[in-house]
Design an enzyme around this catalytic site. Structure first.
Site, PDB file in Angstrom:
ATOM      1  N   PHE A 241      -0.308   1.886  -8.881  1.00 33.26           N
ATOM      2  CA  PHE A 241      -0.780   0.503  -9.082  1.00 33.26           C
ATOM      3  C   PHE A 241       0.330  -0.481  -9.448  1.00 33.26           C
ATOM      4  O   PHE A 241       0.056  -1.533 -10.000  1.00 33.26           O
ATOM      5  CB  PHE A 241      -1.879   0.459 -10.155  1.00 33.26           C
ATOM      6  CG  PHE A 241      -3.033   1.399  -9.891  1.00 33.26           C
ATOM      7  CD1 PHE A 241      -3.742   1.334  -8.703  1.00 33.26           C
ATOM      8  CD2 PHE A 241      -3.398   2.364 -10.822  1.00 33.26           C
ATOM      9  CE1 PHE A 241      -4.800   2.194  -8.461  1.00 33.26           C
ATOM     10  CE2 PHE A 241      -4.452   3.232 -10.578  1.00 33.26           C
ATOM     11  CZ  PHE A 241      -5.161   3.147  -9.394  1.00 33.26           C
ATOM     12  N   ARG A 589      -6.049  -3.880  11.598  1.00 28.81           N
ATOM     13  CA  ARG A 589      -6.518  -2.610  12.132  1.00 28.81           C
ATOM     14  C   ARG A 589      -6.713  -1.641  10.971  1.00 28.81           C
ATOM     15  O   ARG A 589      -5.829  -1.488  10.130  1.00 28.81           O
ATOM     16  CB  ARG A 589      -5.410  -2.124  13.052  1.00 28.81           C
ATOM     17  CG  ARG A 589      -5.626  -0.899  13.834  1.00 28.81           C
ATOM     18  CD  ARG A 589      -4.485  -0.896  14.887  1.00 28.81           C
ATOM     19  NE  ARG A 589      -4.268   0.428  15.419  1.00 28.81           N
ATOM     20  CZ  ARG A 589      -3.071   1.010  15.472  1.00 28.81           C
ATOM     21  NH1 ARG A 589      -1.984   0.390  15.010  1.00 28.81           N
ATOM     22  NH2 ARG A 589      -2.948   2.202  15.994  1.00 28.81           N
ATOM     23  N   GLN A 599     -10.239   2.588  -0.829  1.00 26.82           N
ATOM     24  CA  GLN A 599      -9.259   1.678  -1.425  1.00 26.82           C
ATOM     25  C   GLN A 599      -9.912   0.348  -1.807  1.00 26.82           C
ATOM     26  O   GLN A 599      -9.676  -0.189  -2.886  1.00 26.82           O
ATOM     27  CB  GLN A 599      -8.159   1.366  -0.399  1.00 26.82           C
ATOM     28  CG  GLN A 599      -7.133   2.438  -0.239  1.00 26.82           C
ATOM     29  CD  GLN A 599      -6.075   2.242  -1.282  1.00 26.82           C
ATOM     30  OE1 GLN A 599      -6.246   2.673  -2.426  1.00 26.82           O
ATOM     31  NE2 GLN A 599      -4.996   1.595  -0.943  1.00 26.82           N
ATOM     32  N   LYS A 661      -2.789  -4.394   8.441  1.00 26.51           N
ATOM     33  CA  LYS A 661      -2.448  -5.408   7.438  1.00 26.51           C
ATOM     34  C   LYS A 661      -2.309  -4.837   6.023  1.00 26.51           C
ATOM     35  O   LYS A 661      -1.630  -5.416   5.192  1.00 26.51           O
ATOM     36  CB  LYS A 661      -3.510  -6.507   7.437  1.00 26.51           C
ATOM     37  CG  LYS A 661      -3.352  -7.511   8.584  1.00 26.51           C
ATOM     38  CD  LYS A 661      -4.325  -8.662   8.384  1.00 26.51           C
ATOM     39  CE  LYS A 661      -4.045  -9.799   9.360  1.00 26.51           C
ATOM     40  NZ  LYS A 661      -5.020 -10.899   9.132  1.00 26.51           N
ATOM     41  N   GLY A 664      -4.426  -2.120   0.136  1.00 26.79           N
ATOM     42  CA  GLY A 664      -4.198  -1.616  -1.220  1.00 26.79           C
ATOM     43  C   GLY A 664      -4.610  -2.578  -2.312  1.00 26.79           C
ATOM     44  O   GLY A 664      -5.039  -2.166  -3.388  1.00 26.79           O
ATOM     45  N   GLU A 665      -4.452  -3.863  -2.066  1.00 28.63           N
ATOM     46  CA  GLU A 665      -4.607  -4.807  -3.166  1.00 28.63           C
ATOM     47  C   GLU A 665      -5.722  -5.820  -2.985  1.00 28.63           C
ATOM     48  O   GLU A 665      -6.300  -6.314  -3.960  1.00 28.63           O
ATOM     49  CB  GLU A 665      -3.267  -5.497  -3.427  1.00 28.63           C
ATOM     50  CG  GLU A 665      -2.326  -4.513  -4.092  1.00 28.63           C
ATOM     51  CD  GLU A 665      -0.857  -4.892  -4.026  1.00 28.63           C
ATOM     52  OE1 GLU A 665      -0.342  -5.332  -5.049  1.00 28.63           O
ATOM     53  OE2 GLU A 665      -0.239  -4.727  -2.966  1.00 28.63           O
TER      54      GLU A 665
HETATM   55 MO1  MOS Z   1       1.653  -2.669  -6.218  1.00 32.88          MO
HETATM   56  S1  MOS Z   1       1.239  -3.881  -7.733  1.00 32.88           S
HETATM   57  O1  MOS Z   1       2.347  -3.481  -5.034  1.00 32.88           O
HETATM   58  O2  MOS Z   1       1.979  -1.151  -6.576  1.00 32.88           O
END
Ligand code: MOS
Length: 708
Positions: A241, A589, A599, A661, A664-665
């Site tokens: 993270f 994609r 995620q 793209k 994760g965030e």
């Molecule tokens: Mo992250 S906050 O880009 O691991």
């Protein structure tokens, strides 16, 4: 020698749901984490941390501790190997607090003052707890507040277009509101752990990190080593993270291994992680929006402030998020910083966007209320054709498609806009929405793909799988690129000897690595097309995307999303329950729908936790945390989490060489705002300070309006 049929024309791995390739190893315990990999002659280091928040170390009473059972060494500022922080690394100049045991100054509470090394971890801990350290204490200051003395504006942290004050003055409707978010911690499942040893003249580190290249390069710089003589591995990682880069425990482990000529392991406790592994800074934000009566933005002003340590600047760029979101005649945004006697904050899932979107998307909701316009319609009125500040075209921008699909599935059309008018037993019920965006980027990476003599393939790339499913995603990418079944591919990652590659960070990992893997697989197919036998050590093709990444045309590249939440509030107990959440994303994609959804849901879960629960509290008197553990720092538990749905709309970009793209965030972005907006819709009360704790709900009141 074997002749292999290489291409069978099998594709379709990408886009179909696949369980993790290392899933069985993980659930059976066969997958080993950094703190549990066995080494012969292993010694254990335990950190002793400062009990004061500012001052100097007067003495470290080493002798009594050296006499304790099993103790091998005590490293401190008087005897530790020297390190060099006068370099410019991958992330610029290093945080000088990485240079542990180099001087007697204490910059914050919980700063490493000694490492005790012993035969067993228990002996090291016993000694660390017995170690007496005396200090010359100085007054500290850990009090963060908006605009407090010492706040400054770092270089290049502001962006401006047009005349904000003139546009505000010309606006029919104005929102001017302040929002705060507290200090938040990463709290990943697996604590930080590293083992360092010298092996055949090389430094060998087995670690848990988000990028071995990152950690290896920083260690080489710090210890003035030839980068080729440092190897870092990190096969399985239980969450990162943003917190798992180079931290002090790897540095300590290397120092101890150097002094003792033995492998040394340093594992952090949960409590130690609160001061040693970074965190998200608290923020104080002011948003000023000016709009025409129809809700179209004339003025967009976002001023954010965060704290940093006294020795290193970290900017939580909360004010950046609006720069790509909304058109306005005038745009202004700035991130300000105040140095305090605290550890340096660091990247944490959607750094900037997570707290920034809370303030911005709540303010948009307030504007919608004032204009008497539906919050989705309001956003659509200021939807930009090109980057509002950059003027660059968007590679693809499907934010409104996310809102359309989300509104349809969430049942938004039936929503009564009036707040505080729906009751379900003791609960007031409301719904809220918010937009999300997160930048898309690519970093140069290298990969190697080998056609083995037995008909299988080995992919080698210095990627990191921090729980995201990256290893599986890259297996699927390679399978389609080679046109073979995924089960014929073995993907090896997280070894700095594989060569440079992007870290698992900035939602850029899978995009960057997939590019390199695809390129290497393509080259391999060309080589294999020439025919002939495959030698016993296989045929290997390599790639390096540095040039291709550098040649990518400049565009606004972002993922987008629409977040929806339904909240129930009991204003007599202060309890807030989120009843359901839906996130619809436009994230290019999707490689593996199974892990991508996971995620996104993970990010949304965290957003709920951020909205209602998470808050690290610093005691002003001691300068240290109150309740630095997972009891004192409250995360959302299973019982707090309602059914969460995450899905996506088509978001093609035919001109992009990868199309991925990153997911994760973006899942966390906007969630806290959607929930706060739902709480307002339920109660008629705006909560501008996170988390929305029961006491805050009680104090703010709200209730069943007569109109209902
Ligand atoms: Mo992250 S906050 O880009 O691991």
């Amino acid at each position: 020698m074997t002749t292999t049929t290489v291409t069978t024309g099998v594709t379709g791995a990408v886009g179909a749901a696949h369980t993790r390739v290392e899933g069985l190893a993980k659930v059976t315990g066969a997958a080993r984490y950094a703190g549990e990999i066995p080494f012969a002659e292993l010694a254990h280091g335990w950190l002793a941390l400062s009990t004061i928040a500012r001052g100097r170390i007067r003495s470290v009473e080493v002798d009594p501790v050296l006499a304790m059972p099993g103790v091998l060494a005590v490293l401190h500022h008087g005897n530790a190997p020297r390190v060099d922080t006068d370099y410019v690394g991958l992330l610029g100049r290093p945080d000088p607090t990485l240079a542990v045991f180099q001087q007697d100054r204490v910059p914050y509470a919980g700063w490493p003052v000694a490492l005790i090394v012993a035969e067993t971890s228990e002996q090291a801990r016993e000694a660390a707890e017995a170690l007496v350290v005396t200090y010359d204490q100085e007054p500290h200051d850990v009090a963060f507040s908006a605009g407090r003395p010492g706040t400054y504006t770092p270089e290049n942290s502001a962006a401006e277009k047009g005349d904000i004050e003139a546009e505000l003055a010309a606006s029919a409707v104005v929102v001017d509101a302040e929002y705060t978010t507290p200090e938040e911690h990463h709290g990943m499942l697996e604590p930080h752990a590293a083992t360092a040893r010298w092996e055949g003249g090389r430094l060998d580190v087995v670690d848990s990190n988000q990028g071995t290249m990152w950690v290896a390069a920083e260690l080489a710089n710090l210890f003035s080593l030839d980068p080729a003589s440092v190897r870092v591995r990190s096969e399985h990682v239980g969450g990162g993270f943003g917190s798992k880069g180079l931290r002090v425990h790897q540095v300590c482990a290397v120092m101890a291994a150097t002094v003792l000529h033995r492998p040394v392991r340093v594992v952090l406790t949960r409590r130690q992680m609160f001061s040693l592994t970074g965190y998200r800074s608290p923020t104080a934000q002011r948003i000023r929006l000016g709009a025409d009566a129809d809700g179209r933005l004339r003025a967009f002003d976002h001023q954010a402030q965060n704290l940093t340590s006294t020795v290193h600047e970290f900017i939580e760029a909360s004010a950046n998020v609006g720069r790509v979101m909304y058109d306005a005649n005038a745009h202004h945004s700035v991130n300000r910083v105040v140095p305090l006697d605290v550890p340096t904050p660091t990247f944490m899932r959607a750094p900037g966007e997570a707290p920034g979107s809370f303030a911005m998307e709540c303010a948009l909701d307030e504007l919608a209320e004032k204009c008497g316009i539906d919050p989705i319609a309001l956003r659509a009125r200021s939807e930009p054709d090109v980057g509002p500040l950059s003027g660059l075209p968007f590679s693809s921008r499907n934010l409104l498609a996310c809102f359309e699909e989300g509104a349809r599935r969430f049942g938004w059309a039936d929503r009564d806009p009036r707040p505080g008018v729906r009751r379900d037993g003791r609960w007031l019920v409301g719904t809220g929405t918010a937009a999300a965006a997160f930048p898309v980027g690519s970093m140069p990476s290298t990969a190697a793909v080998t056609a083995e003599a037995d008909g299988t393939f080995t992919v080698r790339i210095n990627a990191a799988d921090i729980g995201t499913g990256a290893r599986t995603a890259l297996t699927l990418i390679a399978a389609d690129a080679l046109e073979v079944e995924p089960r014929r591919i073995r993907t090896r990652i997280a070894d700095s000897d594989f060569g440079p590659a992007m870290i698992a960070g900035g939602s850029m990992g899978t995009r960057s690595w997939a590019w390199a893997v695809t390129a290497a697989a393509g080259t391999l197919r060309e080589q294999l097309a020439l025919g002939g036998d495959i030698p016993p050590d296989g045929i290997t093709a390599r790639s390096d995307t540095a040039e291709a990444v550098g040649a990518l045309p400049k565009k606004e590249r972002h993922s987008f999303g629409a977040q929806f939440a339904e909240a129930a509030v009991d204003v007599t107990t202060g309890e807030v329950r989120v009843r359901r959440m839906l996130g619809i994303f436009a994230a290019g994609r999707i490689v593996n729908p199974l892990t991508a959804r996971s995620q996104l849901i993970g990010g949304m879960t965290w957003g709920l936790s951020m909205a209602l629960h998470e808050e690290a509290v610093r005691d002003q008197a001691s300068g240290a945390h109150v309740g630095a553990d997972l009891a004192g720092y409250h995360f959302a538990a299973h019982a707090d989490i309602p059914p969460i749905e995450a899905d996506w709309v088509d978001d093609p970009d035919d001109e992009d060489p990868v199309g991925i793209k990153g997911v994760g965030e973006i899942g966390i972005v906007g969630v806290a705002a959607a929930i706060a907006n739902a709480v307002w819709h339920a109660t008629g009360v705006r909560h501008r300070d996170l988390p929305i704790r029961p006491d805050r709900v009680l104090l703010a009141g709200g209730g069943y309006s007569a109109a209902g």
